[in-house]
Motif scaffolding. Structure first.
Motif, PDB file in Angstrom:
ATOM      1  N   SER A   1       0.836  -1.211   0.000  1.00 43.12           N
ATOM      2  CA  SER A   1       0.000   0.000   0.000  1.00 43.12           C
ATOM      3  C   SER A   1       0.867   1.257   0.000  1.00 43.12           C
ATOM      4  O   SER A   1       0.579   2.219  -0.711  1.00 43.12           O
ATOM      5  CB  SER A   1      -0.918   0.007   1.223  1.00 43.12           C
ATOM      6  N   PHE A   2       1.926   1.248   0.821  1.00 40.93           N
ATOM      7  CA  PHE A   2       2.834   2.390   0.853  1.00 40.93           C
ATOM      8  C   PHE A   2       3.434   2.643  -0.531  1.00 40.93           C
ATOM      9  O   PHE A   2       3.435   3.777  -1.030  1.00 40.93           O
ATOM     10  CB  PHE A   2       3.970   2.146   1.859  1.00 40.93           C
ATOM     11  N   TYR A   3       3.931   1.601  -1.160  1.00 39.77           N
ATOM     12  CA  TYR A   3       4.606   1.728  -2.454  1.00 39.77           C
ATOM     13  C   TYR A   3       3.632   2.209  -3.525  1.00 39.77           C
ATOM     14  O   TYR A   3       3.957   3.084  -4.334  1.00 39.77           O
ATOM     15  CB  TYR A   3       5.198   0.374  -2.845  1.00 39.77           C
ATOM     16  N   GLU A   4       2.430   1.645  -3.518  1.00 40.21           N
ATOM     17  CA  GLU A   4       1.428   2.023  -4.523  1.00 40.21           C
ATOM     18  C   GLU A   4       1.025   3.485  -4.389  1.00 40.21           C
ATOM     19  O   GLU A   4       0.936   4.210  -5.383  1.00 40.21           O
ATOM     20  CB  GLU A   4       0.196   1.131  -4.384  1.00 40.21           C
ATOM     21  N   ASN A   5       0.794   3.952  -3.164  1.00 37.08           N
ATOM     22  CA  ASN A   5       0.382   5.340  -2.942  1.00 37.08           C
ATOM     23  C   ASN A   5       1.500   6.324  -3.239  1.00 37.08           C
ATOM     24  O   ASN A   5       1.245   7.437  -3.705  1.00 37.08           O
ATOM     25  CB  ASN A   5      -0.083   5.520  -1.491  1.00 37.08           C
ATOM     26  N   THR A   6       2.746   5.925  -2.974  1.00 39.95           N
ATOM     27  CA  THR A   6       3.878   6.840  -3.133  1.00 39.95           C
ATOM     28  C   THR A   6       4.390   6.879  -4.562  1.00 39.95           C
ATOM     29  O   THR A   6       4.642   7.951  -5.113  1.00 39.95           O
ATOM     30  CB  THR A   6       5.026   6.425  -2.191  1.00 39.95           C
ATOM     31  N   TYR A   7       4.542   5.716  -5.181  1.00 43.57           N
ATOM     32  CA  TYR A   7       5.187   5.625  -6.497  1.00 43.57           C
ATOM     33  C   TYR A   7       4.201   5.438  -7.643  1.00 43.57           C
ATOM     34  O   TYR A   7       4.607   5.444  -8.801  1.00 43.57           O
ATOM     35  CB  TYR A   7       6.206   4.481  -6.504  1.00 43.57           C
ATOM     36  N   GLU A   8       2.927   5.233  -7.330  1.00 42.82           N
ATOM     37  CA  GLU A   8       1.913   4.942  -8.357  1.00 42.82           C
ATOM     38  C   GLU A   8       2.353   3.760  -9.211  1.00 42.82           C
ATOM     39  O   GLU A   8       2.288   3.769 -10.435  1.00 42.82           O
ATOM     40  CB  GLU A   8       1.635   6.183  -9.210  1.00 42.82           C
ATOM     41  N   ALA A   9       2.849   2.740  -8.518  1.00 39.08           N
ATOM     42  CA  ALA A   9       3.302   1.493  -9.128  1.00 39.08           C
ATOM     43  C   ALA A   9       3.132   0.400  -8.074  1.00 39.08           C
ATOM     44  O   ALA A   9       2.788   0.689  -6.929  1.00 39.08           O
ATOM     45  CB  ALA A   9       4.761   1.605  -9.568  1.00 39.08           C
TER      46      ALA A   9
ATOM     47  N   GLN B  91       4.792   4.002 -19.998  1.00 39.02           N
ATOM     48  CA  GLN B  91       5.489   4.826 -20.994  1.00 39.02           C
ATOM     49  C   GLN B  91       5.631   6.281 -20.542  1.00 39.02           C
ATOM     50  O   GLN B  91       6.637   6.924 -20.815  1.00 39.02           O
ATOM     51  CB  GLN B  91       4.747   4.783 -22.341  1.00 39.02           C
ATOM     52  N   VAL B  92       4.618   6.805 -19.848  1.00 39.26           N
ATOM     53  CA  VAL B  92       4.669   8.214 -19.447  1.00 39.26           C
ATOM     54  C   VAL B  92       5.333   8.415 -18.087  1.00 39.26           C
ATOM     55  O   VAL B  92       5.694   9.534 -17.730  1.00 39.26           O
ATOM     56  CB  VAL B  92       3.251   8.850 -19.432  1.00 39.26           C
ATOM     57  N   LYS B  93       5.493   7.319 -17.323  1.00 34.26           N
ATOM     58  CA  LYS B  93       6.082   7.445 -15.986  1.00 34.26           C
ATOM     59  C   LYS B  93       7.546   7.007 -15.922  1.00 34.26           C
ATOM     60  O   LYS B  93       8.277   7.390 -15.013  1.00 34.26           O
ATOM     61  CB  LYS B  93       5.278   6.618 -14.973  1.00 34.26           C
TER      62      LYS B  93
ATOM     63  N   THR C  14       1.199  11.909 -22.847  1.00 32.87           N
ATOM     64  CA  THR C  14       1.650  11.426 -24.156  1.00 32.87           C
ATOM     65  C   THR C  14       1.750  12.580 -25.145  1.00 32.87           C
ATOM     66  O   THR C  14       2.730  12.687 -25.899  1.00 32.87           O
ATOM     67  CB  THR C  14       0.675  10.358 -24.690  1.00 32.87           C
ATOM     68  N   VAL C  15       0.740  13.454 -25.135  1.00 31.22           N
ATOM     69  CA  VAL C  15       0.748  14.616 -26.042  1.00 31.22           C
ATOM     70  C   VAL C  15       1.949  15.516 -25.763  1.00 31.22           C
ATOM     71  O   VAL C  15       2.651  15.944 -26.687  1.00 31.22           O
ATOM     72  CB  VAL C  15      -0.571  15.417 -25.909  1.00 31.22           C
TER      73      VAL C  15
END
Length: 452
Positions: free
Chosen positions: A228-236, A404-406, A442-443
């Motif tokens: 949960s910590f990793y997902e909230n912090t890194y969006e991964a 791709q964008v991160k 992406t744009v």
């Protein structure tokens, strides 16, 4: 109630949002009651509602509440002026088009000019306040023998070597240590503000440690899993933490409104197919002509990629490498790859080489937003290295995506594993707003020629 000195990132974002909204509401009042010549109830509701929604939507899509950017003084003013300037312009145009309004010039200029300046000054004040206050939470990390194999990586992720996480590991405890050592450890838990638990089996937590953990929850301290910590912090998602429980990583859940995102995706694919398809048709004769002189050989190249449910399909691209670029075997493209021709490098910089992939979208093998499709040879290698790699094939692959964008351009298997963390985050959290963020990023990537 949380102490100001140990505010977490969500609490800071809330304070930042609250200040933004107060300014935006005040500015909209000036615009509606002083800048507009005649104000009806319909206009009040319409402009005010549209203004609030458009600001929140712009802020989310343009990543305005990313604290890594917001806390950098060099970026805070330019980002605030850019986003708020776009906001006041959109509100002004909306009022003209839908309500045919006339304006008083001075109040209108106050709204158009002062609103971005006020937001910029508020955000600059926010940055300076949180640079002065001690705002880092002390963390107690609980782990077991298995997750301890990546102990240094986990510590590095929590402390934030590459970005500011607002957490610092102060105490660590590995399950399975003798009871005397655990008693000494339990006396030291008062010094921490947050518990982060990275274990494979929660039944392994000793009873006395469980009681202290519960007491900490009742005192308002954070107790969260490492995932949960990793997902909230890194969006991964942390696929390399050795906490390889399928359900802990993906936490699948039933979403009753998923059909709304399906309808949105259909229209995105339809509209962009028409737009990108038209652009591709315009580019074909130009690229073909320049190929004769600058990139001799076939105009297109085809390649099999792995798509939905692991099935292979063909993709088409404008050729950007020398003919027979892989005569010595499959190899990932890298930065400054010698196989890329000078003209091919130009095609890649502006992403023109990607345009023919629209054929795969039209055929239904791909969509615009999703994990990038990979070749079978690399999929087989990655499946043997990462237990969750196959889950990225739960949805159709995309021309662009969250990874791709991160993350940077993937040059090796290690990069592909890292990008999988972002692909799994997208699969788990895909939504209309997340898709809009990907489209915008992406744009901007294409317009500013970022990437290989």
């Amino acid at each position: 109630m949380a102490k100001l000195s140990i505010l977490n990132s969500l609490e800071r974002k809330f304070i930042l949002l609250l200040g933004d909204l107060l300014i935006i509401i005040s500015s909209l009042n000036v615009f509606i009651y002083h800048a507009i010549d005649y104000v009806s109830l319909k206009l009040k509701i319409g402009v005010f509602g549209f203004g609030i929604v458009s600001y929140l939507l712009l802020s989310y899509i343009l990543d305005s509440y990313n604290l890594q950017k917001t806390l950098k003084r060099k970026l805070v003013i330019s980002q605030a002026l850019y986003i708020t300037g776009l906001f006041v312009f959109i509100v002004f145009i909306f009022s003209v088009i839908f309500f045919d309004t006339s304006f008083w010039r001075i109040p209108l200029l106050v709204f158009l000019i002062l609103t971005p300046i006020e937001i910029a000054l508020w955000r600059l004040f926010f940055v300076n306040v949180f640079r002065v206050l001690p705002t880092v939470k002390n963390v107690l990390l609980i782990y077991d023998k298995e997750t301890g194999k990546d102990f240094k990586k986990v510590i590095s992720a929590i402390d934030g070597d590459d970005l500011e996480t607002f957490y610092r590991v102060k105490l660590t405890y590995q399950l399975g240590q003798d009871s005397d050592l655990r008693k000494k450890f339990l006396h030291a838990t008062e010094k921490v503000d947050s518990w982060i638990i990275n274990i494979r089996n929660y039944n392994d937590i000793p009873t006395d440690l469980e009681k202290v953990l519960l007491k900490s929850i009742l005192r308002g301290k954070d107790v969260i899993s490492y995932t949960s910590f990793y997902e909230n912090t890194y969006e991964a998602l942390p696929i390399q933490s050795h906490n390889d429980s399928f359900y802990e990583i993906l936490q699948f859940r039933n979403r009753k409104i998923r059909y709304v995102h399906t309808v949105f995706s259909f229209f995105v694919n339809l509209i962009l197919s028409l737009v990108v398809g038209f652009v591709c048709l315009l580019c074909i004769p130009i690229v073909w002509f320049l190929n004769i002189f600058l990139n001799r050989g076939p105009l297109f190249y085809t390649q099999k990629r792995v798509g939905l449910y692991g099935n292979e399909f063909k993709i088409y691209k404008f050729r950007s490498m020398v003919v027979n670029a892989e005569k010595e075997g499959a190899k990932m493209a890298v930065k400054n790859d010698v196989r890329i021709t000078p003209f091919g490098r130009v095609l890649r910089i502006f992403r023109v080489d990607e345009l023919p992939q629209i054929l795969a979208v039209i055929k239904g093998d791909m969509q615009f937003i999703g994990p990038r499709p990979e070749r079978k040879v690399f999929v087989n290698q990655l499946n043997s290295l990462v237990p969750f790699y196959g889950t990225r094939h739960l949805i159709k692959p995309g021309i662009t995506g969250w990874a791709q964008v991160k993350y940077k351009y993937g040059e090796n298997l290690e990069d592909s594993i890292k990008k999988l963390e972002y692909d799994l985050y997208y699969i788990k959290n895909r939504s209309i707003t997340l898709d809009l963020r990907i489209i915008f990023k992406t744009v901007t990537t294409v317009l500013f020629s970022r990437g290989i």
